[in-house]
Design an enzyme around this catalytic site. Structure first.
Site, PDB file in Angstrom:
ATOM      1  N   TRP A   1       0.815  -1.229   0.000  1.00  0.00           N
ATOM      2  CA  TRP A   1       0.000   0.000   0.000  1.00  0.00           C
ATOM      3  C   TRP A   1       0.838   1.263   0.000  1.00  0.00           C
ATOM      4  CZ3 TRP A   1      -4.264  -0.889  -2.072  1.00  0.00           C
ATOM      5  CH2 TRP A   1      -4.993  -2.052  -1.805  1.00  0.00           C
TER       6      TRP A   1
ATOM      7  N   ASP B   1      -1.368   6.386   6.508  1.00  0.00           N
ATOM      8  CA  ASP B   1      -2.487   5.531   6.089  1.00  0.00           C
ATOM      9  C   ASP B   1      -2.725   4.557   7.237  1.00  0.00           C
ATOM     10  OD1 ASP B   1      -4.170   3.604   5.025  1.00  0.00           O
ATOM     11  OD2 ASP B   1      -2.941   3.180   3.253  1.00  0.00           O
TER      12      ASP B   1
ATOM     13  N   LYS C   1     -11.983  -2.122   6.585  1.00  0.00           N
ATOM     14  CA  LYS C   1     -11.081  -3.068   7.241  1.00  0.00           C
ATOM     15  C   LYS C   1     -11.472  -3.236   8.706  1.00  0.00           C
ATOM     16  CE  LYS C   1      -8.858  -3.219   3.390  1.00  0.00           C
ATOM     17  NZ  LYS C   1      -7.790  -2.337   2.966  1.00  0.00           N
TER      18      LYS C   1
HETATM   19  C1  LIG Z   1      -7.267  -1.777   1.728  1.00  0.00           C
HETATM   20  C2  LIG Z   1      -6.249  -0.735   1.909  1.00  0.00           C
HETATM   21  C3  LIG Z   1      -6.156   0.362   1.036  1.00  0.00           C
HETATM   22  C4  LIG Z   1      -7.022   0.516  -0.197  1.00  0.00           C
HETATM   23  O1  LIG Z   1      -8.337   0.707   0.154  1.00  0.00           O
HETATM   24  P1  LIG Z   1      -9.529   0.857  -0.925  1.00  0.00           P
HETATM   25  O2  LIG Z   1     -10.627   1.298  -0.038  1.00  0.00           O
HETATM   26  O3  LIG Z   1      -9.733  -0.466  -1.549  1.00  0.00           O
HETATM   27  O4  LIG Z   1      -9.124   1.911  -1.890  1.00  0.00           O
HETATM   28  C5  LIG Z   1      -5.208   1.323   1.314  1.00  0.00           C
HETATM   29  N1  LIG Z   1      -4.384   1.214   2.365  1.00  0.00           N
HETATM   30  C6  LIG Z   1      -4.440   0.162   3.219  1.00  0.00           C
HETATM   31  C7  LIG Z   1      -3.501   0.106   4.370  1.00  0.00           C
HETATM   32  C8  LIG Z   1      -5.373  -0.833   3.027  1.00  0.00           C
HETATM   33  O5  LIG Z   1      -5.431  -1.864   3.874  1.00  0.00           O
END
Ligand SMILES: *Cc1c(COP(=O)(O)O)cnc(C)c1O
Length: 358
Positions: free
Chosen positions: A102, A169, A193
């Site tokens: 990511w 993030d 998540k």
């Molecule tokens: C799943 C995830 C993303 C991407 O998320 P989307 O909602 O599918 O765009 C970005 N960063 C992390 C850490 C993730 O687990």
């Protein structure tokens, strides 16, 4: 039918109590004769729910008044573009720590907008804190606190010079541990998540960073627009916000973020202990100080047994343990809503499987 133990990486397990509350209030929300899905987002019922959800996040994470909480759409991926679009200002470069899928993707997106300096860490590790060298004129320092695919989580807060804002993030560990807002200028998370349904993302941003965009920035990608309109510039994802609201209440009832952190460690420790005690059979190559509490990534020494492992696990109601397609192997995602019993059941199954096939 009985509910399964759901180790999905996302969209992921939600508290059963929350799902039941949604079901109970689905058709006729609090006796109002219609559902949340059918209500105006500008009406008092939803507007109140919206504000309460922000207030709950503020309370749970102790977000200071210096920061705004925004509800946006477009998932984590949209943030990969919004961060540079909004924070670059007059700067020509930003620094990204890249230690997994990511953060690598976020850095690649930022390269569309500026020069990107990368601080690399070997797969399965976080860079040592003394390797974080950030130029003073970087617009920001970016990192992914928990690499969902690679199973790597920062156990410290990386720091550049004080003048360089820190961006994180926190999609896959949101509300599972405290965030230091003296250090973080911006954090973001896609909800699916650890927080709620897909479709909602949360951005927590220091207010002095709003309004650095240029005139060509699309309206919907400008944090300042969303902040000015209290995240109601356009129709927000009302259903997702309702479920997230119920999840916040659930976290609060269950001891808050501190308790979520404690439980996360308990679940993860159990699985890592199982892997380590059967290390002739199971492998986890993540550096000891970087093992994720949220996503335990592992392999079988004998890779050929992976399919059998998954098949037998599913017979025990242990579902969605297949690793991400990029890295293969196995992955147990152990988010806030996953009961400890699920981790116990997985550990017992892993021990039994190792005895039978080791
Ligand atoms: C799943 C995830 C993303 C991407 O998320 P989307 O909602 O599918 O765009 C970005 N960063 C992390 C850490 C993730 O687990």
């Amino acid at each position: 039918m009985e509910r399964v133990f759901n180790f999905s990486a996302g969209p992921a397990v939600l508290p059963e109590e929350v799902l039941q509350e949604v079901a109970d209030n689905m058709v006729n929300y609090q006796g109002q004769g219609l559902s949340i899905l059918e209500m105006s987002h500008r009406g008092s019922t939803f507007a109140q729910l919206h504000e309460e959800t922000k207030a709950l996040i503020r309370e749970l994470l102790q977000v200071p008044d210096t920061h705004d909480i925004l509800f946006l759409q477009g998932g984590g991926h949209t943030q990969f573009a919004m961060v540079p679009l909004n924070l670059l200002g007059a700067a020509a470069e930003a620094t990204y720590i890249v230690n997994g899928v990511w953060s690598r993707k976020a850095a690649a997106e930022a390269e569309k907008f500026c020069h990107v300096n990368t601080i690399l860490a070997a797969d399965g590790s976080v860079p040592p804190s003394d390797s974080i060298n950030v130029p003073n004129d970087a617009a920001y320092l970016y990192y992914c606190q928990n690499e969902t695919v690679n199973g790597v989580e920062f156990n410290y807060t990386p720091a550049g010079p004080d003048c360089v804002p820190l961006v994180a993030d926190i999609s896959s560990n949101f509300l599972s541990r405290a965030v230091d807002f003296n250090r973080h200028a911006l954090v973001f998370a896609g909800a699916q998540k650890n927080f709620g349904p897909a479709g909602l993302s949360v951005v927590i941003i220091r207010k002095d960073l709003l309004g650095l965009t240029t005139d060509t920035c699309p309206t919907m990608l400008d944090y300042a627009v969303h902040a000015k309109h209290g995240s109601m510039y356009n129709t927000p994802p009302t259903f997702a916000i309702w479920v997230a609201n119920l999840v916040c209440h659930w976290i609060k009832r269950n001891g808050g973020v501190e308790a979520m952190d404690r439980r996360a460690r308990e679940r993860a420790d159990l699985i890592y202990r199982t892997i380590d005690s059967f290390n002739a059979f199971y492998v986890n190559t993540i550096a000891g100080n970087a093992r994720s509490r949220m996503n335990v990534v592992f392999n079988l020494q004998e890779e050929a047994l992976t399919e059998l492992f998954l098949r037998e696990a599913s017979k025990h109601n242990l579902m969605n343990l297949k690793g991400h397609r990029i890295v293969g192997g196995l992955r147990a995602s152990l988010y806030n809503a996953l009961p400890l019993e699920a981790a116990k059941a997985l550990s017992e199954f892993m021990i039994d499987f190792a005895h039978r096939h080791g």
